[in-house]
Design a protein around this motif. Sequence first.
Motif, PDB file in Angstrom:
ATOM      1  N   VAL A 169       0.861  -1.176   0.000  1.00  0.00           N
ATOM      2  CA  VAL A 169       0.000   0.000   0.000  1.00  0.00           C
ATOM      3  C   VAL A 169       0.900   1.230   0.000  1.00  0.00           C
ATOM      4  N   ASP A 170       0.725   2.067  -1.008  1.00  0.00           N
ATOM      5  CA  ASP A 170       1.536   3.287  -1.143  1.00  0.00           C
ATOM      6  C   ASP A 170       3.021   2.988  -1.079  1.00  0.00           C
ATOM      7  N   GLY A 171       3.422   1.878  -1.721  1.00  0.00           N
ATOM      8  CA  GLY A 171       4.831   1.534  -1.818  1.00  0.00           C
ATOM      9  C   GLY A 171       5.411   0.836  -0.605  1.00  0.00           C
ATOM     10  N   HIS A 183      -2.230   2.131   7.343  1.00  0.00           N
ATOM     11  CA  HIS A 183      -2.194   3.001   6.161  1.00  0.00           C
ATOM     12  C   HIS A 183      -3.492   3.781   5.965  1.00  0.00           C
ATOM     13  N   PHE A 184      -4.480   3.534   6.810  1.00  0.00           N
ATOM     14  CA  PHE A 184      -5.778   4.195   6.643  1.00  0.00           C
ATOM     15  C   PHE A 184      -6.132   4.956   7.911  1.00  0.00           C
ATOM     16  N   ASP A 185      -6.581   6.189   7.742  1.00  0.00           N
ATOM     17  CA  ASP A 185      -6.804   7.066   8.898  1.00  0.00           C
ATOM     18  C   ASP A 185      -8.274   7.359   9.184  1.00  0.00           C
ATOM     19  N   GLY A 186      -9.183   6.590   8.584  1.00  0.00           N
ATOM     20  CA  GLY A 186     -10.601   6.808   8.850  1.00  0.00           C
ATOM     21  C   GLY A 186     -11.244   7.861   7.976  1.00  0.00           C
ATOM     22  N   THR A 187     -10.529   8.302   6.931  1.00  0.00           N
ATOM     23  CA  THR A 187     -11.095   9.237   5.958  1.00  0.00           C
ATOM     24  C   THR A 187     -11.009   8.606   4.577  1.00  0.00           C
ATOM     25  N   ALA A 188     -11.849   9.053   3.661  1.00  0.00           N
ATOM     26  CA  ALA A 188     -11.850   8.521   2.295  1.00  0.00           C
ATOM     27  C   ALA A 188     -10.651   9.090   1.532  1.00  0.00           C
ATOM     28  N   ARG A 189      -9.730   8.215   1.160  1.00  0.00           N
ATOM     29  CA  ARG A 189      -8.523   8.633   0.442  1.00  0.00           C
ATOM     30  C   ARG A 189      -8.166   7.593  -0.607  1.00  0.00           C
ATOM     31  N   SER A 190      -7.442   8.036  -1.637  1.00  0.00           N
ATOM     32  CA  SER A 190      -6.993   7.142  -2.699  1.00  0.00           C
ATOM     33  C   SER A 190      -5.587   6.644  -2.404  1.00  0.00           C
ATOM     34  N   VAL A 202      -0.775  -7.629  -9.437  1.00  0.00           N
ATOM     35  CA  VAL A 202      -1.503  -6.601 -10.185  1.00  0.00           C
ATOM     36  C   VAL A 202      -1.326  -5.255  -9.484  1.00  0.00           C
ATOM     37  N   GLN A 203      -1.045  -4.217 -10.290  1.00  0.00           N
ATOM     38  CA  GLN A 203      -0.881  -2.873  -9.753  1.00  0.00           C
ATOM     39  C   GLN A 203      -2.197  -2.108  -9.885  1.00  0.00           C
ATOM     40  N   LEU A 204      -2.683  -1.541  -8.770  1.00  0.00           N
ATOM     41  CA  LEU A 204      -3.892  -0.728  -8.757  1.00  0.00           C
ATOM     42  C   LEU A 204      -3.492   0.696  -8.357  1.00  0.00           C
ATOM     43  N   ASP A 205      -3.729   1.658  -9.248  1.00  0.00           N
ATOM     44  CA  ASP A 205      -3.195   3.003  -9.047  1.00  0.00           C
ATOM     45  C   ASP A 205      -4.074   3.920  -8.207  1.00  0.00           C
ATOM     46  N   GLN A 206      -5.382   3.781  -8.268  1.00  0.00           N
ATOM     47  CA  GLN A 206      -6.268   4.715  -7.563  1.00  0.00           C
ATOM     48  C   GLN A 206      -7.392   3.955  -6.867  1.00  0.00           C
ATOM     49  N   VAL A 207      -7.061   3.343  -5.732  1.00  0.00           N
ATOM     50  CA  VAL A 207      -8.076   2.638  -4.954  1.00  0.00           C
ATOM     51  C   VAL A 207      -8.513   3.563  -3.818  1.00  0.00           C
ATOM     52  N   THR A 208      -9.774   3.951  -3.844  1.00  0.00           N
ATOM     53  CA  THR A 208     -10.295   4.837  -2.807  1.00  0.00           C
ATOM     54  C   THR A 208     -10.861   3.999  -1.663  1.00  0.00           C
ATOM     55  N   VAL A 209     -10.248   4.105  -0.523  1.00  0.00           N
ATOM     56  CA  VAL A 209     -10.680   3.362   0.651  1.00  0.00           C
ATOM     57  C   VAL A 209     -11.388   4.327   1.594  1.00  0.00           C
ATOM     58  N   ALA A 210     -12.633   4.010   1.924  1.00  0.00           N
ATOM     59  CA  ALA A 210     -13.429   4.863   2.812  1.00  0.00           C
ATOM     60  C   ALA A 210     -13.694   4.129   4.117  1.00  0.00           C
ATOM     61  N   PRO A 211     -13.964   4.837   5.177  1.00  0.00           N
ATOM     62  CA  PRO A 211     -14.271   4.183   6.460  1.00  0.00           C
ATOM     63  C   PRO A 211     -15.661   3.566   6.450  1.00  0.00           C
ATOM     64  N   THR A 212     -15.883   2.617   7.334  1.00  0.00           N
ATOM     65  CA  THR A 212     -17.211   2.035   7.534  1.00  0.00           C
ATOM     66  C   THR A 212     -17.888   2.777   8.676  1.00  0.00           C
ATOM     67  N   THR A 213     -19.130   3.161   8.468  1.00  0.00           N
ATOM     68  CA  THR A 213     -19.878   3.902   9.499  1.00  0.00           C
ATOM     69  C   THR A 213     -21.160   3.166   9.857  1.00  0.00           C
ATOM     70  N   VAL A 223     -11.682   1.041   7.237  1.00  0.00           N
ATOM     71  CA  VAL A 223     -11.742   0.571   5.847  1.00  0.00           C
ATOM     72  C   VAL A 223     -13.145   0.055   5.532  1.00  0.00           C
ATOM     73  N   ASP A 224     -13.422  -0.096   4.234  1.00  0.00           N
ATOM     74  CA  ASP A 224     -14.743  -0.562   3.811  1.00  0.00           C
ATOM     75  C   ASP A 224     -14.713  -1.999   3.291  1.00  0.00           C
ATOM     76  N   PHE A 225     -13.751  -2.769   3.777  1.00  0.00           N
ATOM     77  CA  PHE A 225     -13.672  -4.182   3.402  1.00  0.00           C
ATOM     78  C   PHE A 225     -13.191  -4.989   4.609  1.00  0.00           C
ATOM     79  N   ARG A 226     -13.308  -6.304   4.529  1.00  0.00           N
ATOM     80  CA  ARG A 226     -12.875  -7.204   5.587  1.00  0.00           C
ATOM     81  C   ARG A 226     -11.818  -8.158   5.021  1.00  0.00           C
ATOM     82  N   VAL A 227     -10.919  -8.576   5.893  1.00  0.00           N
ATOM     83  CA  VAL A 227      -9.869  -9.501   5.465  1.00  0.00           C
ATOM     84  C   VAL A 227     -10.023 -10.830   6.182  1.00  0.00           C
TER      85      VAL A 227
END
Length: 362
Positions: A169-171, A183-190, A202-213, A223-227
Amino acid sequence: MTAILTGLVSLLVFGVVILVHEWGHFWAARHCGIRVEEFSIGFGPKLWAWERGGTRYTLRLIPLGGYNLFSTPPEPDENGEVALPVQPPRKRGLFPVVVQGQEFEQAGAWQRFFVTLWGAVMNFLLGFVVLVVLVCSMANLGGTQVVQFVDGASSNATGLQLQDTIVMVDGQRVRTANSLAQHFDGTARSHTMSVLRDGKLVQLDQVTVAPTTDEEGRVTSGVDFRVAAVPKTVHNVLVQTGEYFSYYSTAILGGFWQLATGKVGVDQLSGPIGTVSAVRQAVQYGWRDVLSLMALLTINVGIFNLLPVPALDGCKLLFLLFEALTGRAVPQKFQIAVNTVGMVLLLWLMLLVTMQDITRIF
């Protein structure tokens, strides 16, 4: 009852951290053939003493430290010769014993470096062991494979798919859910991501991860996904432990750096009283929080002792390194002067921090 439990747990935490540190110096000294006259836990009046193998083991009243008293130079006899105590031979190791039962200053520079260093090393080992216990006690160890998205997940809409295993994530490399979450601070960021998909990177250049509310708009996850969980194999436990150890160490070093550069003030520090207050809070949450605090404290003690500050082990290591590399010892008078000034400053700092802790609590 809570006060008594807090007191007992505080004594246990402080005692173990101090014991391990001083035992590190003691073990290294014995390994190098250096005689230790006294191994003490605590300062002040003696509560208990026991002698064995030429060493006096003592427990003292004030449990805020400890020390190893190395042997003092023996007096020369009438012929001007010095007789060293005779002890049973020991096995040769990494730092072979030249003279058994020698005093500290008679040992080689690298041997004294080893003895001085090993106190902090034992603190780090204790921290790692405590973190292993914490990781093993977790219900699940989180991996980095995506197994679920929340409804309308923006990360899914911008390229992330089910069964993707996030590698970077981000290198920066991620191996567990813990390092991923950092790598995620609870705000929607790419973010840029590298994922394993069907066995290919696979390289993904602009993945926008948003918080779950939740329904009231409060953030419940960054984040808006589960692992998926991963099995508790030796490898996975050690990887998770290593990440926690790295996280704690980085945070502690960052704190010392901010203090040194003036970004935070001395008023942000806590001493023994503040630590007891933290223990009281940890006791209320359970044994896992107590162990987490112990790991943080012992790693802190290890790092603090290695700082190149006069009177600390870090400064002594610099003097010994200079001697080992050049063959010339730093003048004793200079060492004594530097360490004396450092000790005075540390005592002043301890007094200031203690007064701050008392003010915060009362």
